[in-house]
Scaffold this motif. Structure first.
Motif, mmCIF file in Angstrom:
data_model
loop_
_atom_site.group_PDB
_atom_site.id
_atom_site.type_symbol
_atom_site.label_atom_id
_atom_site.label_comp_id
_atom_site.label_asym_id
_atom_site.label_seq_id
_atom_site.Cartn_x
_atom_site.Cartn_y
_atom_site.Cartn_z
ATOM 1 N N GLY A 126 31.919 -23.736 12.058
ATOM 2 C CA GLY A 126 32.062 -22.402 12.616
ATOM 3 C C GLY A 126 31.287 -21.247 12.587
ATOM 4 N N ARG A 127 30.132 -21.900 11.924
ATOM 5 C CA ARG A 127 29.061 -20.894 11.776
ATOM 6 C C ARG A 127 28.194 -20.608 13.112
ATOM 7 N NH1 ARG A 127 25.214 -23.347 7.056
ATOM 8 N NH2 ARG A 127 24.164 -21.362 7.338
ATOM 9 N N GLY A 128 27.598 -19.643 13.279
ATOM 10 C CA GLY A 128 26.388 -19.474 14.421
ATOM 11 C C GLY A 128 25.121 -19.951 13.771
ATOM 12 N N ALA A 129 24.328 -19.738 14.790
ATOM 13 C CA ALA A 129 22.922 -20.487 14.592
ATOM 14 C C ALA A 129 22.118 -19.362 15.315
ATOM 15 C CB ALA A 129 22.534 -21.556 14.970
ATOM 16 N N VAL A 130 20.921 -19.090 14.613
ATOM 17 C CA VAL A 130 19.839 -18.313 15.127
ATOM 18 C C VAL A 130 18.386 -19.020 14.880
ATOM 19 C CG1 VAL A 130 19.243 -17.222 12.673
ATOM 20 C CG2 VAL A 130 18.828 -16.086 14.861
ATOM 21 N N ALA A 145 13.553 -25.603 26.228
ATOM 22 C CA ALA A 145 14.342 -26.101 27.132
ATOM 23 C C ALA A 145 15.565 -26.561 26.508
ATOM 24 C CB ALA A 145 13.657 -27.063 28.025
ATOM 25 N N ASP A 146 15.361 -26.873 24.964
ATOM 26 C CA ASP A 146 16.650 -27.465 24.295
ATOM 27 C C ASP A 146 17.120 -26.363 23.287
ATOM 28 O OD1 ASP A 146 14.034 -26.759 22.439
ATOM 29 O OD2 ASP A 146 14.200 -28.659 21.673
ATOM 30 N N LEU A 147 17.113 -25.109 23.841
ATOM 31 C CA LEU A 147 17.372 -24.045 22.866
ATOM 32 C C LEU A 147 19.018 -24.147 22.420
ATOM 33 C CD1 LEU A 147 17.221 -21.375 21.721
ATOM 34 C CD2 LEU A 147 17.954 -20.238 23.490
ATOM 35 N N VAL A 148 20.047 -24.259 23.492
ATOM 36 C CA VAL A 148 21.173 -24.244 23.213
ATOM 37 C C VAL A 148 21.674 -25.748 22.557
ATOM 38 C CG1 VAL A 148 23.637 -24.178 24.259
ATOM 39 C CG2 VAL A 148 21.924 -23.000 25.254
ATOM 40 N N ALA A 149 21.074 -26.763 22.819
ATOM 41 C CA ALA A 149 21.414 -27.955 22.148
ATOM 42 C C ALA A 149 21.018 -27.980 20.612
ATOM 43 C CB ALA A 149 20.815 -29.124 22.944
ATOM 44 N N ARG A 150 19.831 -27.522 20.566
ATOM 45 C CA ARG A 150 19.543 -27.434 19.015
ATOM 46 C C ARG A 150 19.974 -26.458 18.342
ATOM 47 N NH1 ARG A 150 13.473 -27.417 17.701
ATOM 48 N NH2 ARG A 150 14.689 -27.698 15.510
ATOM 49 N N LEU A 151 20.493 -25.061 18.786
ATOM 50 C CA LEU A 151 21.421 -24.201 18.167
ATOM 51 C C LEU A 151 22.700 -24.991 17.712
ATOM 52 C CD1 LEU A 151 20.448 -20.924 20.194
ATOM 53 C CD2 LEU A 151 19.783 -21.530 17.535
ATOM 54 N N ARG A 152 23.416 -25.847 18.826
ATOM 55 C CA ARG A 152 24.599 -26.085 18.587
ATOM 56 C C ARG A 152 24.795 -27.258 17.219
ATOM 57 N NH1 ARG A 152 26.626 -26.420 23.711
ATOM 58 N NH2 ARG A 152 27.365 -24.405 23.449
ATOM 59 N N THR A 153 23.588 -27.858 17.599
ATOM 60 C CA THR A 153 23.388 -29.001 16.486
ATOM 61 C C THR A 153 23.257 -28.326 15.085
ATOM 62 O OG1 THR A 153 22.487 -30.295 17.909
ATOM 63 C CG2 THR A 153 22.127 -31.143 15.793
ATOM 64 N N GLY A 154 22.698 -27.128 14.937
ATOM 65 C CA GLY A 154 22.439 -26.583 13.776
ATOM 66 C C GLY A 154 23.588 -25.779 13.069
ATOM 67 N N THR A 155 24.648 -25.847 14.003
ATOM 68 C CA THR A 155 25.894 -25.024 13.499
ATOM 69 C C THR A 155 26.783 -26.170 12.760
ATOM 70 O OG1 THR A 155 27.135 -25.346 15.466
ATOM 71 C CG2 THR A 155 25.910 -23.379 15.134
ATOM 72 N N ASP A 157 26.178 -15.578 7.752
ATOM 73 C CA ASP A 157 25.729 -16.601 7.204
ATOM 74 C C ASP A 157 25.352 -17.535 8.507
ATOM 75 O OD1 ASP A 157 24.579 -18.370 5.508
ATOM 76 O OD2 ASP A 157 26.488 -19.508 5.062
ATOM 77 N N PHE A 158 24.485 -16.881 9.235
ATOM 78 C CA PHE A 158 23.950 -17.811 10.607
ATOM 79 C C PHE A 158 23.176 -18.931 10.010
ATOM 80 C CE2 PHE A 158 26.592 -15.324 13.186
ATOM 81 C CZ PHE A 158 26.131 -15.333 14.509
ATOM 82 N N ALA A 159 23.194 -20.228 10.737
ATOM 83 C CA ALA A 159 22.190 -21.131 10.366
ATOM 84 C C ALA A 159 21.112 -20.881 11.052
ATOM 85 C CB ALA A 159 22.719 -22.772 10.638
ATOM 86 N N GLU A 160 19.858 -21.211 10.196
ATOM 87 C CA GLU A 160 18.645 -21.215 10.717
ATOM 88 C C GLU A 160 18.159 -22.597 11.429
ATOM 89 O OE1 GLU A 160 15.830 -19.643 8.096
ATOM 90 O OE2 GLU A 160 16.764 -17.680 8.011
ATOM 91 N N VAL A 161 17.699 -22.359 12.897
ATOM 92 C CA VAL A 161 17.124 -23.588 13.419
ATOM 93 C C VAL A 161 15.709 -23.129 13.918
ATOM 94 C CG1 VAL A 161 17.312 -25.160 15.446
ATOM 95 C CG2 VAL A 161 19.467 -24.165 14.500
ATOM 96 N N THR A 162 14.720 -23.817 13.303
ATOM 97 C CA THR A 162 13.428 -23.808 13.451
ATOM 98 C C THR A 162 12.809 -24.436 14.483
ATOM 99 O OG1 THR A 162 13.336 -23.463 11.080
ATOM 100 C CG2 THR A 162 11.266 -23.826 12.364
ATOM 101 N N TRP A 163 11.572 -23.630 15.337
ATOM 102 C CA TRP A 163 10.933 -24.357 16.263
ATOM 103 C C TRP A 163 9.563 -24.045 16.009
ATOM 104 C CZ3 TRP A 163 15.749 -22.832 17.957
ATOM 105 C CH2 TRP A 163 16.380 -23.644 18.788
ATOM 106 N N PRO A 164 8.771 -25.066 16.438
ATOM 107 C CA PRO A 164 7.214 -25.084 16.210
ATOM 108 C C PRO A 164 6.453 -23.490 16.777
ATOM 109 C CG PRO A 164 7.590 -26.828 17.339
ATOM 110 C CD PRO A 164 8.830 -26.421 17.136
ATOM 111 N N ALA A 165 5.603 -22.971 16.298
ATOM 112 C CA ALA A 165 4.986 -22.085 17.020
ATOM 113 C C ALA A 165 3.725 -22.304 17.685
ATOM 114 C CB ALA A 165 4.882 -20.742 16.194
ATOM 115 N N GLU A 166 3.337 -23.830 17.675
ATOM 116 C CA GLU A 166 2.379 -24.217 18.170
ATOM 117 C C GLU A 166 2.518 -25.084 19.394
ATOM 118 O OE1 GLU A 166 -0.699 -22.858 18.025
ATOM 119 O OE2 GLU A 166 -0.147 -21.782 16.135
#
Length: 198
Positions: A116-120, A103-113, A162-171
């Motif tokens: 002008g880089r993208g985020a994955v 539910a926080d996908l877009v906000a966290r990806l945007r924070t990780g950029t 050089d897309f930035a990486e934003v990590t989510w827990p898998a548990e």
């Protein structure tokens, strides 16, 4: 702007639209729309062929603007082209087979950029190349890679820019778990039984 990638041929699911498969009484696409719509100012579906099959979603359809179904990058490019015309700075792209998106996908990806880089998105040590935030300024470079260089691998483009990486827990579960085949569907049904709010 948000974009759901549903323009593929779903070969591993035997063809058809895997996003229209039912999971817990709703289609996978309905679940994705419910998750993503509150996170973006406008939401679109990248799909090819008869748009009528997606009518129940009430989403505008953006077909590929590159011929011969070259894969998800064509959908990303269609989204970036539309975003540029509509005045958006970036496009949050997600696959049509991931019903448990954060539910926080877009906000966290945007924070990780930055700059002008993208985020994955990353979970369980694995990058999810079709869950990413794409800056609109990359559309010319993406068109060149796709059309002139025939580069169809999303991961290759993410590395190149050089897309930035934003990590989510898998548990307790991986929010990027996808449904690519019958085994994936069985796993998704089991997950939903354990976590009804997922």
């Amino acid at each position: 702007m948000g974009l759901i990638l549903a323009g593929g041929l779903s070969r591993r699911m035997g063809g058809g639209d895997k996003g229209l498969s039912l999971l817990g009484g709703r289609t996978i696409l309905e679940r994705i729309v419910m998750r993503l719509r509150p996170q973006v100012g406008a939401l679109f579906l990248n799909a090819n062929g008869d748009a009528g099959r997606f009518e129940a979603l009430a989403l505008p359809i953006l077909p590929d603007n590159v011929p011969d179904f070259p894969g998800p990058l064509a959908g990303v490019l269609a989204g970036l082209d539309h975003a540029a015309q509509a005045g958006f700075d970036d496009v949050a792209v997600v696959p049509c087979d991931a019903p448990f998106l954060p539910a926080d996908l877009v906000a966290r990806l945007r924070t990780g950029t930055q700059a002008g880089r993208g985020a994955v998105a990353v979970s369980a040590g694995r990058r999810h190349p079709t869950a990413a935030l794409w800056p609109v300024h990359l559309r010319s470079a993406l068109r060149k890679a796709l059309v002139e260089e025939d580069q169809r691998r999303v991961e290759a483009i993410l590395r190149r820019h050089d897309f930035a990486e934003v990590t989510w827990p898998a548990e307790p579960f991986d929010p990027f778990a996808n449904v690519n085949d019958s085994a994936g569907m069985a796993e998704a049904e089991a997950l939903l039984a354990r976590f009804p709010a997922a």
